[in-house]
Design a protein around this motif. Structure first.
Motif, mmCIF file in Angstrom:
data_model
loop_
_atom_site.group_PDB
_atom_site.id
_atom_site.type_symbol
_atom_site.label_atom_id
_atom_site.label_comp_id
_atom_site.label_asym_id
_atom_site.label_seq_id
_atom_site.Cartn_x
_atom_site.Cartn_y
_atom_site.Cartn_z
ATOM 1 N N MET A 1 0.809 -1.360 -0.051
ATOM 2 C CA MET A 1 0.030 -0.010 -0.148
ATOM 3 C C MET A 1 0.785 1.330 -0.110
ATOM 4 O O MET A 1 2.067 1.229 0.771
ATOM 5 C CB MET A 1 -0.944 0.129 1.312
ATOM 6 N N ILE A 2 0.398 2.277 -0.506
ATOM 7 C CA ILE A 2 1.147 3.619 -0.610
ATOM 8 C C ILE A 2 -0.137 4.523 -0.100
ATOM 9 O O ILE A 2 -1.059 4.706 -0.539
ATOM 10 C CB ILE A 2 1.193 4.198 -1.982
ATOM 11 N N ALA A 3 0.312 5.304 1.108
ATOM 12 C CA ALA A 3 -0.634 6.084 1.764
ATOM 13 C C ALA A 3 -0.216 7.522 1.576
ATOM 14 O O ALA A 3 1.125 8.204 1.338
ATOM 15 C CB ALA A 3 -0.406 5.884 3.305
ATOM 16 N N GLY A 4 -1.252 8.499 1.326
ATOM 17 C CA GLY A 4 -1.082 9.821 1.181
ATOM 18 C C GLY A 4 -0.966 10.393 -0.312
ATOM 19 O O GLY A 4 -0.648 9.664 -1.050
ATOM 20 N N LEU A 5 -1.700 11.594 -0.427
ATOM 21 C CA LEU A 5 -1.897 12.163 -1.714
ATOM 22 C C LEU A 5 -0.368 12.329 -2.457
ATOM 23 O O LEU A 5 -0.267 12.017 -3.442
ATOM 24 C CB LEU A 5 -2.710 13.441 -1.716
ATOM 25 N N GLU A 6 0.295 12.849 -1.679
ATOM 26 C CA GLU A 6 1.741 13.253 -2.435
ATOM 27 C C GLU A 6 2.521 11.998 -2.712
ATOM 28 O O GLU A 6 3.106 11.851 -3.786
ATOM 29 C CB GLU A 6 2.760 13.993 -1.454
ATOM 30 N N ALA A 7 2.413 10.957 -1.861
ATOM 31 C CA ALA A 7 3.508 9.813 -2.060
ATOM 32 C C ALA A 7 2.532 9.073 -3.325
ATOM 33 O O ALA A 7 3.221 8.421 -4.105
ATOM 34 C CB ALA A 7 3.197 8.954 -0.983
ATOM 35 N N ILE A 8 1.271 8.996 -3.529
ATOM 36 C CA ILE A 8 0.743 8.331 -4.614
ATOM 37 C C ILE A 8 0.893 9.102 -5.764
ATOM 38 O O ILE A 8 1.274 8.641 -6.973
ATOM 39 C CB ILE A 8 -0.923 8.379 -4.290
ATOM 40 N N LYS A 9 0.809 10.371 -5.817
ATOM 41 C CA LYS A 9 1.256 11.247 -6.993
ATOM 42 C C LYS A 9 2.821 11.085 -7.458
ATOM 43 O O LYS A 9 3.128 10.848 -8.797
ATOM 44 C CB LYS A 9 1.126 12.795 -6.756
ATOM 45 N N ASP A 10 3.760 10.794 -6.414
ATOM 46 C CA ASP A 10 4.996 10.633 -6.773
ATOM 47 C C ASP A 10 5.123 9.097 -7.565
ATOM 48 O O ASP A 10 5.936 9.060 -8.501
ATOM 49 C CB ASP A 10 5.919 10.649 -5.503
ATOM 50 N N ALA A 11 4.414 8.175 -7.038
ATOM 51 C CA ALA A 11 4.511 6.966 -7.372
ATOM 52 C C ALA A 11 3.940 6.971 -8.880
ATOM 53 O O ALA A 11 4.590 6.080 -9.871
ATOM 54 C CB ALA A 11 3.552 5.947 -6.579
ATOM 55 N N LEU A 12 2.926 7.372 -9.253
ATOM 56 C CA LEU A 12 2.338 7.773 -10.467
ATOM 57 C C LEU A 12 3.574 8.332 -11.607
ATOM 58 O O LEU A 12 3.564 7.843 -12.502
ATOM 59 C CB LEU A 12 0.935 8.424 -10.724
ATOM 60 N N HIS A 13 3.947 9.307 -11.078
ATOM 61 C CA HIS A 13 4.831 10.108 -12.052
ATOM 62 C C HIS A 13 6.367 9.090 -12.300
ATOM 63 O O HIS A 13 6.971 9.317 -13.358
ATOM 64 C CB HIS A 13 5.292 11.400 -11.222
ATOM 65 N N SER A 14 6.414 8.386 -11.189
ATOM 66 C CA SER A 14 7.601 7.658 -11.327
ATOM 67 C C SER A 14 7.641 6.358 -12.379
ATOM 68 O O SER A 14 8.435 5.619 -12.227
ATOM 69 C CB SER A 14 8.465 7.285 -9.856
ATOM 70 N N GLY A 15 6.165 5.904 -12.581
ATOM 71 C CA GLY A 15 5.959 4.762 -13.382
ATOM 72 C C GLY A 15 5.720 3.754 -12.500
ATOM 73 O O GLY A 15 5.279 2.665 -13.181
ATOM 74 N N LYS A 16 5.441 3.746 -11.235
ATOM 75 C CA LYS A 16 5.091 2.482 -10.360
ATOM 76 C C LYS A 16 3.470 2.170 -10.952
ATOM 77 O O LYS A 16 2.608 2.938 -10.931
ATOM 78 C CB LYS A 16 5.162 2.771 -8.932
#
Length: 240
Positions: A1-16
């Motif tokens: 799991m990834i928690a929090g808006l910023e962490a999720i945005k970072d994950a999406l931008h990094s290609g996860k």
């Protein structure tokens, strides 16, 4: 799991690769809109859930937003079709409509991989999660066979048709038996749930409805078993 808006945005931008995003249905504001926009851009489903659902994940400091990391790397449907054709092979794809039992999905994936299916196509909603249990049930086949997640199976069928792929729908009351079908052509097989079958609107856009012959009348076959029967008929025709 990834928690929090910023962490999720970072994950999406990094290609996860993310399986889906859970948003508190009371969450409002620009941050929520930004996550929705990014999720649409990267093809990640968003589930709006009550706060109690988010709490059940036992993840702290989530701020009303939790994402589930995908165990499967989803592929682009057109890329898969083009790759298969460029290799000189006849496309064979499997579409799963409304199948929620991960044991069935795992069993289907094992058989599909053994029978030479080039990809499994699933909708972004209404299908069992391809999680650790599904991968375990598939004996690892879900990590081998490409999986294409689409936001509309109807649009996926249109894309298959544009690529010259004939779409067969498994429907137990269909008059045409699988033994009377020509599966040597580029083909996709649609399998529906045991309870509801293939969605009626999806049936209408398929090229042929097909059935498996049975000696005795019964409500339905297990969907994993039925898929295996059809795929082995396809393999038999193509390998002869």
């Amino acid at each position: 799991m990834i928690a929090g808006l910023e962490a999720i945005k970072d994950a999406l931008h990094s290609g996860k690769a993310l399986d889906r995003i859970y948003l508190d249905n009371q969450l409002r504001g620009s941050e929520q809109a930004a996550i929705k926009k990014l999720a649409a851009q990267f093809g990640v489903p968003v589930n709006y859930v009550p706060a109690q659902k988010l709490q059940s994940f036992n993840v702290g400091n989530h701020g009303g937003c939790i994402a589930q990391i995908a165990r499967v790397q989803y592929q682009n449907l057109q890329d898969i079709i083009s790759f298969v054709v460029e290799k000189g092979e006849v496309p064979l794809l499997l579409i799963l409509d409304g199948i929620t039992d991960i044991r069935n999905i795992g069993g289907i994936a094992r058989t599909a991989w053994c029978c030479g299916v080039h990809a499994i196509i699933i909708p972004d909603r209404g299908v069992g999660a391809l999680n650790d249990d599904a991968i375990l049930t598939s004996a690892g086949a879900l990590e081998e066979i490409p999986v294409c997640r689409v936001n509309s199976l109807m649009k996926a069928v249109d894309e298959l048709h544009m690529n010259g792929i004939k779409v067969f729908a498994s429907e137990m009351t269909a008059s045409k038996c699988i033994y009377d079908c020509d599966f040597t052509v580029p083909a996709a097989i649609v399998m529906g749930s045991e309870e509801k079958g293939v969605y009626p609107a999806l049936l209408k856009v398929c090229d042929e409805n097909i059935s498996i012959p049975m000696k005795n009348n019964f409500e339905s076959l297990n969907v994993s078993v039925a898929t295996g029967m059809i795929l082995y008929e396809v393999m038999k025709q193509r390998d002869l």
